[in-house]
Write a protein that holds these residues in place. Structure first.
Motif, PDB file in Angstrom:
ATOM      1  N   GLU A 169      32.166  39.388  49.590  1.00  0.00           N
ATOM      2  CA  GLU A 169      31.342  39.093  48.429  1.00  0.00           C
ATOM      3  C   GLU A 169      31.691  40.076  47.318  1.00  0.00           C
ATOM      4  O   GLU A 169      32.137  41.192  47.574  1.00  0.00           O
ATOM      5  CB  GLU A 169      29.853  39.201  48.759  1.00  0.00           C
ATOM      6  CG  GLU A 169      29.332  38.073  49.634  1.00  0.00           C
ATOM      7  CD  GLU A 169      27.836  38.171  49.868  1.00  0.00           C
ATOM      8  OE1 GLU A 169      27.229  37.144  50.237  1.00  0.00           O
ATOM      9  OE2 GLU A 169      27.260  39.275  49.685  1.00  0.00           O
ATOM     10  N   GLN A 172      29.596  39.542  39.929  1.00  0.00           N
ATOM     11  CA  GLN A 172      30.106  38.956  38.687  1.00  0.00           C
ATOM     12  C   GLN A 172      28.975  38.964  37.657  1.00  0.00           C
ATOM     13  O   GLN A 172      27.841  38.593  37.964  1.00  0.00           O
ATOM     14  CB  GLN A 172      30.620  37.538  38.950  1.00  0.00           C
ATOM     15  CG  GLN A 172      31.340  36.902  37.774  1.00  0.00           C
ATOM     16  CD  GLN A 172      31.913  35.551  38.140  1.00  0.00           C
ATOM     17  OE1 GLN A 172      31.186  34.660  38.600  1.00  0.00           O
ATOM     18  NE2 GLN A 172      33.208  35.381  37.992  1.00  0.00           N
ATOM     19  N   ASP A 174      26.626  37.849  34.737  1.00  0.00           N
ATOM     20  CA  ASP A 174      26.121  36.634  34.112  1.00  0.00           C
ATOM     21  C   ASP A 174      25.658  37.000  32.707  1.00  0.00           C
ATOM     22  O   ASP A 174      24.649  37.693  32.533  1.00  0.00           O
ATOM     23  CB  ASP A 174      24.959  36.065  34.930  1.00  0.00           C
ATOM     24  CG  ASP A 174      24.501  34.709  34.438  1.00  0.00           C
ATOM     25  OD1 ASP A 174      24.498  34.492  33.203  1.00  0.00           O
ATOM     26  OD2 ASP A 174      24.130  33.858  35.269  1.00  0.00           O
ATOM     27  N   VAL A 183      28.963  36.581  44.200  1.00  0.00           N
ATOM     28  CA  VAL A 183      29.836  35.416  44.362  1.00  0.00           C
ATOM     29  C   VAL A 183      30.801  35.686  45.508  1.00  0.00           C
ATOM     30  O   VAL A 183      31.019  36.830  45.908  1.00  0.00           O
ATOM     31  CB  VAL A 183      30.620  35.130  43.059  1.00  0.00           C
ATOM     32  CG1 VAL A 183      29.678  34.768  41.924  1.00  0.00           C
ATOM     33  CG2 VAL A 183      31.491  36.321  42.673  1.00  0.00           C
ATOM     34  N   ASP A 185      34.199  36.375  47.551  1.00  0.00           N
ATOM     35  CA  ASP A 185      35.381  37.174  47.213  1.00  0.00           C
ATOM     36  C   ASP A 185      36.447  36.963  48.291  1.00  0.00           C
ATOM     37  O   ASP A 185      36.370  37.528  49.382  1.00  0.00           O
ATOM     38  CB  ASP A 185      35.015  38.650  47.103  1.00  0.00           C
ATOM     39  CG  ASP A 185      36.194  39.509  46.656  1.00  0.00           C
ATOM     40  OD1 ASP A 185      37.257  38.933  46.339  1.00  0.00           O
ATOM     41  OD2 ASP A 185      36.064  40.740  46.626  1.00  0.00           O
ATOM     42  N   GLU A 204      41.461  35.646  42.372  1.00  0.00           N
ATOM     43  CA  GLU A 204      40.246  35.686  41.581  1.00  0.00           C
ATOM     44  C   GLU A 204      39.019  35.604  42.491  1.00  0.00           C
ATOM     45  O   GLU A 204      39.062  34.985  43.563  1.00  0.00           O
ATOM     46  CB  GLU A 204      40.205  34.529  40.586  1.00  0.00           C
ATOM     47  CG  GLU A 204      41.384  34.488  39.621  1.00  0.00           C
ATOM     48  CD  GLU A 204      41.378  35.639  38.633  1.00  0.00           C
ATOM     49  OE1 GLU A 204      40.273  36.171  38.390  1.00  0.00           O
ATOM     50  OE2 GLU A 204      42.457  36.001  38.129  1.00  0.00           O
ATOM     51  N   GLY A 206      35.067  34.375  43.227  1.00  0.00           N
ATOM     52  CA  GLY A 206      34.354  33.130  42.957  1.00  0.00           C
ATOM     53  C   GLY A 206      34.628  32.087  44.011  1.00  0.00           C
ATOM     54  O   GLY A 206      35.324  32.336  45.019  1.00  0.00           O
ATOM     55  N   THR A 207      34.079  30.914  43.800  1.00  0.00           N
ATOM     56  CA  THR A 207      34.241  29.814  44.754  1.00  0.00           C
ATOM     57  C   THR A 207      35.711  29.421  44.867  1.00  0.00           C
ATOM     58  O   THR A 207      36.429  29.371  43.873  1.00  0.00           O
ATOM     59  CB  THR A 207      33.410  28.606  44.296  1.00  0.00           C
ATOM     60  OG1 THR A 207      32.043  29.018  44.144  1.00  0.00           O
ATOM     61  CG2 THR A 207      33.488  27.477  45.314  1.00  0.00           C
TER      62      THR A 207
END
Length: 362
Positions: A169, A172, A174, A183, A185, A204, A206-207
């Motif tokens: 994880e 990030q 917002d 998010v 990792d 990168e 994120g999902t």
């Protein structure tokens, strides 16, 4: 008839501070019908203070002792040091307030705020104070230096602490919520494109993008069915041919390794090393000996590390035995590799997956 008393005004004998009105009573013994006499109280005068006092001012008896002066009086006030914002002892009666002191208390500060004294406007003001804060870049989460007190937070920097994260994880920023979001990792992990099975390393946070899976394709002939890699009929045929070709190539490599490894053979009561290197050594030694003879005390070392004295004729006989042994060994190797290639041609995918070239087990 005379009034029984008149108003005098009292003062502190030590400081001259005005203490308020006090009655001066008629003295019946000294007074007459025409002229009243009033007994003046101690430390008091008949003159009354004139004018209004501003905050932190008092009246003080003048030097002549017959009137009142207006003087500073911070002796009962709360005093604040404008340099430190701390309370300090009040000044003495009659003393003016030094430039670094004020009667206005500093306002309460919020998080990442500090008080500063505005010397021109003579008042406190709130300023940003991130001098002792732990700051991070909202782009990289890396720590950044804190600005001096009074400067605002730099762009793309936050004092919001990172959240507690589990493995795989990351945090990030917002920009709408002005908060960290946790998010996934998967940076540094290898995933596979479901379109063609090719590997790609994620860089990168994120999902994970669509069209990727962590399951590596078993072969380039498998295709993704939405849940796993599968083989259709054409893929099975192609993979089988590919695996058989690879197994046959492994058999060829095995053969070459066996030939290079040499052999051990028996001759004239001894075990001898044989192989391509020995062949070269024997041939070159015999060729030289036919020209100049063998050195005195010449010997040939057997496979058991024993030195055996030999003549030129004995060395030639050993050479002949060696060549026979090489031919026999070469035939065994060749026959075994042909046998394994026939077996490979009939193997299933499961058998090919476990196949390792070797001599037969007895």
């Amino acid at each position: 008839m005379h009034v029984p008393f008149i108003e005098f005004h009292r003062y502190d004998s030590a400081t001259g501070r005005y203490l308020g009105p006090v009655p001066a009573y008629l003295d019946p013994l000294e007074s007459s019908d025409e002229q009243p006499v009033y007994a003046a109280p101690a430390n008091a005068i008949a003159a009354s203070p004139a004018g209004e006092l501003a905050p932190c001012q008092s009246y003080r008896l003048n030097a002549a002792g017959d009137a009142w002066d207006v003087v500073p009086d911070y002796s009962q006030a709360e005093i604040w040091d404008t340099t430190t914002g701390l309370r300090c002892a009040p000044t003495a009666f009659g003393e003016s307030l030094p430039a670094n002191l004020a009667t206005d208390p500093p306002p309460a500060t919020g998080e990442y705020q500090a008080c500063e004294w505005d010397t021109k406007k003579r008042r406190w003001r709130l300023v940003p104070d991130y001098s002792g804060a732990v700051l991070r870049s909202t782009e990289t989460t890396a720590l950044v230096p804190s600005p001096p007190r009074g400067l605002p937070l730099p762009a793309k920097v936050t004092a919001v602490p990172l959240p507690i994260m589990a493995p795989k994880e990351a945090a990030q920023w917002d920009v709408v919520q002005e908060a960290w979001q946790i998010v996934p990792d998967h940076r540094g992990e290898t995933w596979y494109r479901t379109s063609d099975g090719s590997p790609t390393m994620l860089a990168e946070i994120g999902t994970v993008p669509d069209g990727l899976t962590q399951l590596p394709p078993p072969s380039r002939h498998h295709h993704w069915d939405g849940a796993c890699w599968i083989l259709d009929e054409a893929g099975t045929v192609a993979l089988l041919a590919e695996q058989r070709e690879a197994a046959a190539a492994a058999v060829t490599q095995w053969k070459e390794a066996q030939i290079a490894a040499g052999t051990v053979f028996e001759f004239d009561g001894h075990r001898w090393d044989g192989g391509l290197t020995v062949r070269y050594q024997m041939a070159s030694t015999i060729a030289a000996a036919e020209q100049i003879g063998l050195p005195t005390g010449f010997f040939w070392t057997d496979a058991d590390d024993r030195d055996v004295a030999v003549t030129l004729d004995q060395l030639k006989a050993l050479q002949s035995a060696h060549e026979l042994a090489m031919v026999a060994r070469g035939w065994e190797i060749h026959a075994r590799q042909r046998e394994m290639k026939r077996e490979v041609a009939e193997m299933t995918l499961e058998q090919l997956a476990e196949f390792v070239p070797c001599w037969p087990k007895h």
